[in-house]
Design a protein around this motif. Structure first.
Motif, PDB file in Angstrom:
ATOM      1  N   GLY A  92       0.808  -1.209   0.000  1.00  8.59           N
ATOM      2  CA  GLY A  92       0.000   0.000   0.000  1.00  8.59           C
ATOM      3  C   GLY A  92       0.846   1.265   0.000  1.00  8.59           C
ATOM      4  O   GLY A  92       2.069   1.245   0.114  1.00  8.59           O
ATOM      5  N   ARG A  93       0.149   2.386  -0.142  1.00  7.79           N
ATOM      6  CA  ARG A  93       0.790   3.693  -0.225  1.00  7.79           C
ATOM      7  C   ARG A  93       1.014   4.250   1.176  1.00  7.79           C
ATOM      8  O   ARG A  93       0.165   4.156   2.037  1.00  7.79           O
ATOM      9  N   PRO A 119       8.627  -4.591  -1.982  1.00  7.25           N
ATOM     10  CA  PRO A 119       8.350  -3.851  -3.226  1.00  7.25           C
ATOM     11  C   PRO A 119       6.890  -3.441  -3.381  1.00  7.25           C
ATOM     12  O   PRO A 119       6.586  -2.605  -4.242  1.00  7.25           O
ATOM     13  N   ARG A 120       5.981  -3.976  -2.579  1.00  8.95           N
ATOM     14  CA  ARG A 120       4.572  -3.626  -2.713  1.00  8.95           C
ATOM     15  C   ARG A 120       4.191  -2.408  -1.866  1.00  8.95           C
ATOM     16  O   ARG A 120       3.041  -1.999  -1.867  1.00  8.95           O
ATOM     17  N   VAL A 125       7.293  10.667  -0.343  1.00  6.90           N
ATOM     18  CA  VAL A 125       8.126  11.330   0.663  1.00  6.90           C
ATOM     19  C   VAL A 125       8.136  12.833   0.420  1.00  6.90           C
ATOM     20  O   VAL A 125       8.424  13.281  -0.691  1.00  6.90           O
ATOM     21  N   GLU A 126       7.837  13.596   1.456  1.00  5.87           N
ATOM     22  CA  GLU A 126       7.933  15.058   1.379  1.00  5.87           C
ATOM     23  C   GLU A 126       9.102  15.505   2.243  1.00  5.87           C
ATOM     24  O   GLU A 126       9.111  15.267   3.454  1.00  5.87           O
ATOM     25  N   LEU A 127      10.091  16.120   1.631  1.00  6.93           N
ATOM     26  CA  LEU A 127      11.254  16.600   2.360  1.00  6.93           C
ATOM     27  C   LEU A 127      11.035  18.045   2.776  1.00  6.93           C
ATOM     28  O   LEU A 127      10.855  18.925   1.933  1.00  6.93           O
ATOM     29  N   PHE A 139      -0.355  12.502   6.605  1.00 11.43           N
ATOM     30  CA  PHE A 139       0.899  11.748   6.631  1.00 11.43           C
ATOM     31  C   PHE A 139       0.751  10.518   7.539  1.00 11.43           C
ATOM     32  O   PHE A 139       0.164  10.596   8.614  1.00 11.43           O
ATOM     33  N   ASP A 140       1.323   9.411   7.093  1.00 12.33           N
ATOM     34  CA  ASP A 140       1.326   8.199   7.914  1.00 12.33           C
ATOM     35  C   ASP A 140       2.435   8.228   8.952  1.00 12.33           C
ATOM     36  O   ASP A 140       2.291   7.645  10.037  1.00 12.33           O
ATOM     37  N   LEU A 141       3.555   8.906   8.610  1.00 15.15           N
ATOM     38  CA  LEU A 141       4.733   8.861   9.472  1.00 15.15           C
ATOM     39  C   LEU A 141       5.586  10.092   9.215  1.00 15.15           C
ATOM     40  O   LEU A 141       5.600  10.626   8.108  1.00 15.15           O
TER      41      LEU A 141
END
Length: 317
Positions: A92-93, A119-120, A125-127, A139-141
């Motif tokens: 998942g995303r 790989p799934r 990613v936001e820097l 955001f998840d994390l």
């Protein structure tokens, strides 16, 4: 039917509002459902439900019992879901927020390895060095470095960020080598503007803390920029070893006032509190802890004495 099954039936009766609906959901007769609840009440020694021909209502004891039973059943459901997820490949995303300098140097290769293993999992990613709102911005994390503010977020430490005061040998040859914290006031000090303490440095030695005011002609909100300026001989600054570790190993930068220490910072994985953490998030956090902590590879610094001694000798000429 044991007491636990009786608890499940009781919760179904309360939530459905009738014995008939609860019995149909569990595939038993209404008469059996009524008898099983009666058996549960007898075993507990209290009446849980008031029964009439038209409706079922909770007694005071039943209300308290239902509250506890519903919590137990929810925890069990979470445990079963988590156990099932452990048998499934993470997928998942996942949206991740992370600071710029740490990410480009260390997180990027780590995440590449993570996605080779899983790989799934799709990463977005936001820097950014700003503190994002995980819930409002979806955001998840998040990876955060430094002292964490009190909040409802959950944080797990994945590594430490050792801070060191550094300068280029060429700068120290020109400007002199500080011998004590008070000497820093005579030097061009480059300030990281996102630091909690911007215009002063707190140094520790032998249980004593000495705070020194610093000033200079460069203030920047990016650690890599300050490191590049330090390499160019612009001045002195405090930077994390995950940025300057390799420069220290090669002697391109040297530590200043090495006998004094600066309190290190924590690198944390932060996420919103949830009843059941998704497998992809949990596995990523475990992976980062394994990769970076407890002794990060960027803290394996080589000897500095030769370059610093040369700078001292040149400054004395």
């Amino acid at each position: 039917m044991d007491k636990f099954q009786g608890m499940q039936l009781f919760a179904r009766v309360v939530e459905a509002g009738s014995f008939t609906a609860a019995a149909e959901a569990l595939g038993i007769s209404r008469a059996l459902a009524s008898k099983l609840i009666q058996t549960l009440e007898e075993s507990l020694g209290v009446r849980l439900l008031n029964r009439t021909t038209r409706r079922v209502s909770l007694t005071d004891a039943g209300r308290n019992y239902y509250q506890r039973v519903s919590e137990i059943l929810a925890q069990l459901a979470d445990a079963e879901a988590e156990a099932a997820e452990l048998q499934v490949e993470p997928r998942g995303r996942m949206r991740l927020s992370a600071p710029i300098s740490f990410s480009t140097r260390h997180l990027a290769p780590a995440l590449s390895e993570f996605q080779r293993r899983y790989p799934r999992v799709e990463l977005e990613v936001e820097l950014s060095d700003r503190l994002v709102d995980l819930v409002d911005e979806g955001f998840d994390l998040a990876i955060r470095i430094g002292k964490l503010a009190d909040s409802s977020l959950v944080a797990r430490r994945i590594a430490s960020a050792c801070l060191v005061m550094v300068a280029a040998p060429g700068y120290l040859e020109r400007a002199g080598v500080p011998k004590q914290p008070a000497d820093l006031g005579k030097h061009n000090f480059m300030v990281y503007t996102l630091a909690t303490r911007r215009d002063e440095v707190a140094l520790e030695r032998d249980g004593t803390t000495e705070t020194t005011r610093v000033h200079g002609n460069l203030r920047v909100d990016n650690g890599d920029y300050i490191a590049a300026a330090a390499l160019a001989g612009h001045g002195i600054s405090v930077l994390p070893t995950f940025i300057v570790g390799e420069h220290l190993q090669r002697g391109e930068l040297v530590r200043v006032l090495e006998e004094w220490t600066i309190p290190s910072l924590g690198i944390h994985a932060v996420y919103a509190q949830t009843r059941s953490l998704p497998a992809k998030t949990r596995v990523l956090i475990d992976f980062l802890v394994e990769r970076f902590g407890p002794q990060p590879y960027w803290d394996c610094l080589g000897p500095q004495t030769a370059a610093l001694d040369a700078a001292r000798e040149s400054a004395m000429v």
